[in-house]
Design a protein around this motif. Structure first.
Motif, short mmCIF file in Angstrom:
data_model
loop_
_atom_site.label_atom_id
_atom_site.label_comp_id
_atom_site.label_asym_id
_atom_site.label_seq_id
_atom_site.Cartn_x
_atom_site.Cartn_y
_atom_site.Cartn_z
N VAL A 196 -9.67 7.40 3.59
CA VAL A 196 -8.40 6.70 3.34
C VAL A 196 -7.32 7.24 4.27
O VAL A 196 -6.58 6.47 4.89
N THR A 236 -10.52 -0.59 8.04
CA THR A 236 -11.47 -0.24 6.98
C THR A 236 -12.86 -0.77 7.32
O THR A 236 -13.87 -0.11 7.03
N GLY A 258 -14.03 5.30 -0.78
CA GLY A 258 -12.72 5.12 -0.17
C GLY A 258 -12.61 3.78 0.52
O GLY A 258 -11.55 3.14 0.49
N TYR A 274 -11.12 10.86 0.34
CA TYR A 274 -9.77 11.12 0.87
C TYR A 274 -9.76 11.01 2.39
O TYR A 274 -8.86 10.41 2.99
N TYR A 283 -9.59 1.25 -0.60
CA TYR A 283 -8.45 1.27 0.32
C TYR A 283 -7.48 0.12 0.04
O TYR A 283 -6.26 0.34 -0.07
N THR A 311 -3.58 0.66 -1.19
CA THR A 311 -2.43 0.29 -0.35
C THR A 311 -1.61 -0.84 -0.96
O THR A 311 -0.45 -1.03 -0.61
#
Length: 410
Positions: free
Chosen positions: A332, A147, A279, A329, A283, A287
């Motif tokens: 991610v 990320t 995103g 989207y 993230y 998750t």
């Protein structure tokens, strides 16, 4: 400042990853500047549509031509040295272009040659850089590490870089390339501080074509015999065909379908990048609460619905929020797929599997772009989006049960 660094790059990621991230951010800003300045430079040297289009082609062709070989090299040799050598080539070419621009001797042919060499060197640098995070970061922290790298790509390469590049070019053609010289040099200095564990090997007959073919084949065989990664690569290939078909005519879609013009087309890119930043922030939260399999499923459904909505609408007020969602989207899903692949692939095959993944990414985009242009020519600018919707929907239905296994590397 120290608190900001601690939050952005937690100590558990290690000093080596901090140097890697800083190097990646520096070169990504340079790449973003070049993304705007390169085409502007060629357009300032010629008004021929073919030569101007060559500047775009030279960004797509090198990954397809050299992606697999770059993977072989990064599995054979010292990866830090490969990144340094590739960036050194970029530095030399950029410096030559700066001199040519300063003296007024840069021709369109030499500009295209320079852009092609820079893109080729970038293939080797990017492929090898993609193998470093798994060597520096614990397996459980790969998602966080990716990320941070992706956040740098979005904010610097996509958001900040292009407008800075255009502004510098307006101030003088030499300035964006001189700035990139400094940023690439900084990236080299930062990556030189990274210390990697022992790795690399010299295969028998490393200089022979047979040896290269054998090692490339080994990478393909591993992918073919590892169902999760095989399916992941196939997914990327198919979805990049559908994505490439639709996005290849995005400039026409923005002007003819949405009525936004050139400024609106740039706004689409910005809105998508802002969605990517969202995103980035979401993230970890996502998750922590949802399985990777469910996130991958949801993401692919979102892409199907994006194509459907854009195919059906002609309103920019509907389309813009869709581009924002798509940007979030895409970040991610891309981070998840990269993390899954890095966790599954043995260290000595990371480069070659990255090469296979690169072929799937760019092969899909090239095929999709050609398909999308043909559809738009004969059936209108919305046609590629309708076909992208239908194709991606069918593939999601076929793939649905396998996504949970992909996400957990079984």
């Amino acid at each position: 400042m120290s608190t900001l660094v601690q939050n952005l790059l937690p100590p558990r990621l290690g000093a080596g990853f901090r140097w890697l991230a800083a190097s990646s951010w520096s070169t990504n800003l340079g790449d973003g500047i070049a993304a705007a300045a390169g085409p502007l430079l060629v357009a300032s040297l010629t008004d021929g549509p073919f030569l101007i289009s060559m500047a775009a082609l030279l960004t797509w062709a090198p990954p397809l031509l050299f992606g697999l070989y770059a993977g072989v090299l990064s599995d054979r040799y010292d990866r830090r040295r490969i990144v340094l050598a590739a960036n050194a080539l970029r530095l030399v070419v950029l410096f030559a272009m700066v001199v040519g621009l300063s003296t007024g001797r840069l021709t369109v042919a030499s500009a295209l040659l320079g852009l092609g060499l820079i893109s080729t060197a970038e293939v080797f640098a990017d492929n090898t850089t993609g193998t470093l995070a798994p060597m520096l970061v614990h397996r459980d922290d790969l998602g966080l590490a990716n990320t941070r790298l992706q956040a740098g790509f979005i904010t610097l390469n996509q958001l900040a870089g292009p407008p800075i590049g255009a502004a510098l070019f307006a101030a003088g053609r030499v300035w964006p390339f001189a700035t990139e010289v400094l940023l690439v040099a900084a990236g080299m200095l930062l990556i030189s501080r990274v210390r990697l564990p022992p790795h690399g090997r010299r295969a028998a007959g490393p200089g022979t074509t047979t040896g290269v073919r054998r090692e490339i084949a080994e990478g393909f065989r591993w992918v073919l015999h590892h169902p999760p990664v095989r399916t992941l690569c196939l997914t990327i290939l198919v979805f990049n065909v559908t994505f490439g078909a639709a996005w290849s005519v995005l400039v026409l879609y923005a002007s003819d379908r949405l009525g936004l013009g050139e400024i609106g087309f740039g706004l689409i890119t910005t809105v998508s990048a802002v969605g990517g930043m969202l995103g980035t922030g979401a993230y970890g939260w996502l998750t922590a609460r949802f399985s990777l399999g469910n996130l991958m499923r949801t993401g692919l459904v979102i892409e199907v619905l994006v194509h459907l909505t854009l195919a059906a609408t002609s309103s920019p007020w509907i389309a813009m929020p869709i581009f924002f969602v798509f940007g979030g989207y895409a970040f991610v899903w891309g981070t998840i797929s990269t993390t899954v692949r890095q966790r599954a692939v043995p260290e000595h095959l990371q480069g070659r599997v990255n090469g296979v993944n690169t072929i799937c990414v760019y092969g899909g985009l090239v095929v999709g772009s050609a398909f999308g242009g043909t559809l738009a020519t004969h059936y209108g600018v919305a046609a590629p989006f309708w076909v992208a919707f239908a194709g991606s929907a069918v593939f999601v239905a076929v793939l649905w049960k396998s996504l949970a296994d992909i996400a957990h590397g079984r």
